[in-house]
Design an enzyme around this catalytic site. Structure first.
Site, PDB file in Angstrom:
ATOM      1  N   ARG A 184      -4.763  23.933 -29.299  1.00  0.00           N
ATOM      2  CA  ARG A 184      -6.400  22.765 -29.257  1.00  0.00           C
ATOM      3  C   ARG A 184      -6.938  22.252 -30.914  1.00  0.00           C
ATOM      4  O   ARG A 184      -7.804  22.303 -30.224  1.00  0.00           O
ATOM      5  CB  ARG A 184      -6.880  23.006 -28.253  1.00  0.00           C
ATOM      6  CG  ARG A 184      -6.802  24.038 -26.817  1.00  0.00           C
ATOM      7  CD  ARG A 184      -7.611  23.923 -26.024  1.00  0.00           C
ATOM      8  NE  ARG A 184      -7.612  24.693 -24.652  1.00  0.00           N
ATOM      9  CZ  ARG A 184      -6.797  24.305 -23.848  1.00  0.00           C
ATOM     10  NH1 ARG A 184      -5.749  22.686 -24.460  1.00  0.00           N
ATOM     11  NH2 ARG A 184      -6.850  24.604 -22.329  1.00  0.00           N
ATOM     12  N   LYS A 200     -19.884  27.894 -28.484  1.00  0.00           N
ATOM     13  CA  LYS A 200     -19.178  28.411 -27.863  1.00  0.00           C
ATOM     14  C   LYS A 200     -18.115  28.854 -28.430  1.00  0.00           C
ATOM     15  O   LYS A 200     -17.329  28.411 -29.328  1.00  0.00           O
ATOM     16  CB  LYS A 200     -18.655  27.612 -26.289  1.00  0.00           C
ATOM     17  CG  LYS A 200     -17.467  28.119 -26.021  1.00  0.00           C
ATOM     18  CD  LYS A 200     -17.161  27.048 -24.775  1.00  0.00           C
ATOM     19  CE  LYS A 200     -15.335  27.801 -23.798  1.00  0.00           C
ATOM     20  NZ  LYS A 200     -14.956  26.573 -23.115  1.00  0.00           N
ATOM     21  N   LYS A 244     -17.688  23.749 -30.111  1.00  0.00           N
ATOM     22  CA  LYS A 244     -16.686  24.566 -29.682  1.00  0.00           C
ATOM     23  C   LYS A 244     -15.552  24.221 -30.133  1.00  0.00           C
ATOM     24  O   LYS A 244     -14.765  24.346 -30.773  1.00  0.00           O
ATOM     25  CB  LYS A 244     -16.403  24.051 -27.968  1.00  0.00           C
ATOM     26  CG  LYS A 244     -15.240  24.915 -27.246  1.00  0.00           C
ATOM     27  CD  LYS A 244     -14.733  24.471 -26.065  1.00  0.00           C
ATOM     28  CE  LYS A 244     -14.043  25.402 -25.377  1.00  0.00           C
ATOM     29  NZ  LYS A 244     -12.901  23.960 -24.243  1.00  0.00           N
ATOM     30  N   CYS A 256     -12.817  18.228 -17.127  1.00  0.00           N
ATOM     31  CA  CYS A 256     -12.106  18.019 -18.597  1.00  0.00           C
ATOM     32  C   CYS A 256     -11.041  17.801 -18.151  1.00  0.00           C
ATOM     33  O   CYS A 256     -10.678  18.262 -16.776  1.00  0.00           O
ATOM     34  CB  CYS A 256     -12.262  19.862 -19.336  1.00  0.00           C
ATOM     35  SG  CYS A 256     -10.923  20.282 -20.977  1.00  0.00           S
ATOM     36  N   SER A 295     -14.198  34.482 -22.384  1.00  0.00           N
ATOM     37  CA  SER A 295     -13.613  34.910 -21.195  1.00  0.00           C
ATOM     38  C   SER A 295     -13.287  36.664 -21.973  1.00  0.00           C
ATOM     39  O   SER A 295     -13.794  37.740 -21.611  1.00  0.00           O
ATOM     40  CB  SER A 295     -12.681  34.666 -20.300  1.00  0.00           C
ATOM     41  OG  SER A 295     -11.609  34.033 -21.285  1.00  0.00           O
TER      42      SER A 295
HETATM   43  C1  PBG Z   1     -11.645  24.267 -20.798  1.00  0.00           C
HETATM   44  C2  PBG Z   1     -12.081  25.310 -21.372  1.00  0.00           C
HETATM   45  C3  PBG Z   1     -11.594  26.398 -21.729  1.00  0.00           C
HETATM   46  C4  PBG Z   1     -13.221  27.643 -21.446  1.00  0.00           C
HETATM   47  C5  PBG Z   1     -13.661  26.527 -20.503  1.00  0.00           C
HETATM   48  N1  PBG Z   1     -13.251  25.273 -20.570  1.00  0.00           N
HETATM   49  C6  PBG Z   1     -10.495  27.116 -22.576  1.00  0.00           C
HETATM   50  C7  PBG Z   1     -10.214  26.205 -23.878  1.00  0.00           C
HETATM   51  O1  PBG Z   1     -11.056  25.491 -23.883  1.00  0.00           O
HETATM   52  O2  PBG Z   1      -8.894  26.672 -23.907  1.00  0.00           O
HETATM   53  C8  PBG Z   1     -12.887  28.695 -22.252  1.00  0.00           C
HETATM   54  C9  PBG Z   1     -13.839  29.834 -20.888  1.00  0.00           C
HETATM   55  C10 PBG Z   1     -13.046  31.175 -21.110  1.00  0.00           C
HETATM   56  O3  PBG Z   1     -12.658  31.731 -21.943  1.00  0.00           O
HETATM   57  O4  PBG Z   1     -14.882  31.749 -20.665  1.00  0.00           O
HETATM   58  N2  PBG Z   1     -11.605  23.192 -21.838  1.00  0.00           N
END
Ligand code: PBG
Length: 325
Positions: free
Chosen positions: A218, A249, A196, A120, A275
């Site tokens: 986002r 996700k 996602k 990313c 998370s």
């Molecule tokens: C970044 C990314 C994110 C996560 C994984 N890759 C955060 C986002 O998209 O803001 C989230 C993982 C998590 O919350 O454990 N592209």
């Protein structure tokens, strides 16, 4: 005919019976453990919002990888939070950047561990978005795709066993597949973050990965939590573009999506217990409000039962202990 002929409790009456009729089994074989890499040496910086998780310098990440590999965890997922952040995401595009260093160091130290690399731009951009931002504030999809493919190639060159684009730009799987193939990495699998969602459950991660967007949100690239049919469209498109594994996700709030994706494709389905899902359980357990082990195992079992083949989870090292007990 129902009761009294049928008494479903008959096969629930003892541990032995329950064990024999159990439909879903958790195994370490299906777990991937995320690691957050930061610059420096000997750095172990606790992530406040994720008890048990630390930002690690490359040497410490190697130590952690060794430990989880020894415990039986088969794979890690690498995130990097480089010091240098700019509009071009130069740190991610640098073939010797922080993530690339971590990948090759872990691969050298733990050849038996699979190293997946999150691809990313958000950890390396000063604005914190997952793609390049145009002067009008919009995301430049196609320019972002070009950079992301290059970042994927860098990580493959560093030795990654899989590259996992998490940006949600359109067309990045195909672009990455073509570039990898052209450069001799036709055997490197792509794990696509296919469905996602724009989720509030990423909050704690953004502290760990130092990747919160500096403006806006986002929602122009990540999916609306209200949509499931669109998730199937995203997944099927990534399958056509050449994804080897597809991901949903977050996991817990999207079990219906996991099930539908499982039924729609024949590729391995990955679910990411993110998370916020982890931190909720940790925080409640710290207050004595919930049994951490029981709650964690229940969520992981639910994710498996919904149809996930693989689970990315911050509980992986603890799961190793719980399963060994
Ligand atoms: C970044 C990314 C994110 C996560 C994984 N890759 C955060 C986002 O998209 O803001 C989230 C993982 C998590 O919350 O454990 N592209």
């Amino acid at each position: 005919m129902g009761f009294p002929l049928h008494r479903p409790r008959r096969t629930r009456q003892s541990d032995l019976w329950r064990r024999m009729v159990r439909e879903t089994h958790l195994s370490l074989d299906s777990c991937i453990y995320p690691l957050f890499v930061v610059p420096g040496r000997g750095v172990r910086h606790r992530v406040e919002s994720m008890p048990g998780i630390s930002q690690l310098s490359v040497d410490e990440a190697v130590a952690e990888a060794r430990e989880v590999a020894a415990a039986g965890v088969p794979a890690v997922l690498i995130f990097a939070a480089p010091a240098q952040k700019d509009a071009k995401a130069s740190a991610a595009l640098d073939p010797k950047g922080l993530a690339a260093q971590a990948i090759s160091a872990i691969k050298d130290a733990c050849p038996q561990l699979l190293v997946w690399a999150d691809v990313c731009l958000c950890g390396s951009t000063d604005h914190g978005h997952c793609g390049h931002v145009l002067p009008n504030g919009r995301i430049d999809n196609d320019a972002s795709v070009e950079s992301l493919a290059q970042v994927g190639l860098n990580y493959a060159r560093a030795g990654a066993d899989a590259v996992a684009p998490s940006d949600m730009m359109d067309g990045r799987v195909l672009a990455m597949r073509q570039l990898l193939d052209r450069e001799g990495f036709e055997t490197t699998p792509i794990v696509s973050y296919a469905a996602k969602y724009a989720s509030s459950f990423y909050g704690p991660f953004r502290e760990a990965a130092e990747s919160a967007p500096a403006f806006g949100d986002r929602r122009s690239y990540q999916m609306d939590p209200a949509n499931a049919r669109e998730a199937l469209r995203e997944v099927l498109q990534d399958v056509e573009e050449g994804a080897d594994l597809v991901m949903v996700k977050p996991a817990g709030p999207y079990l219906d999506v996991i099930r539908q994706v499982r039924d729609a494709v024949h590729l391995p389905v990955v679910a990411y217990q993110v998370s916020g899902e982890y931190s909720l359980i940790k925080a409640a357990a710290e207050r004595g409000w919930i049994d951490e082990r029981a709650a964690a195992l229940e969520t992981l079992t639910g994710i498996k039962r919904a149809g996930a083949d693989l689970i990315i989870t911050y509980f992986a090292p603890q799961l190793a202990k719980w399963l060994a007990e």
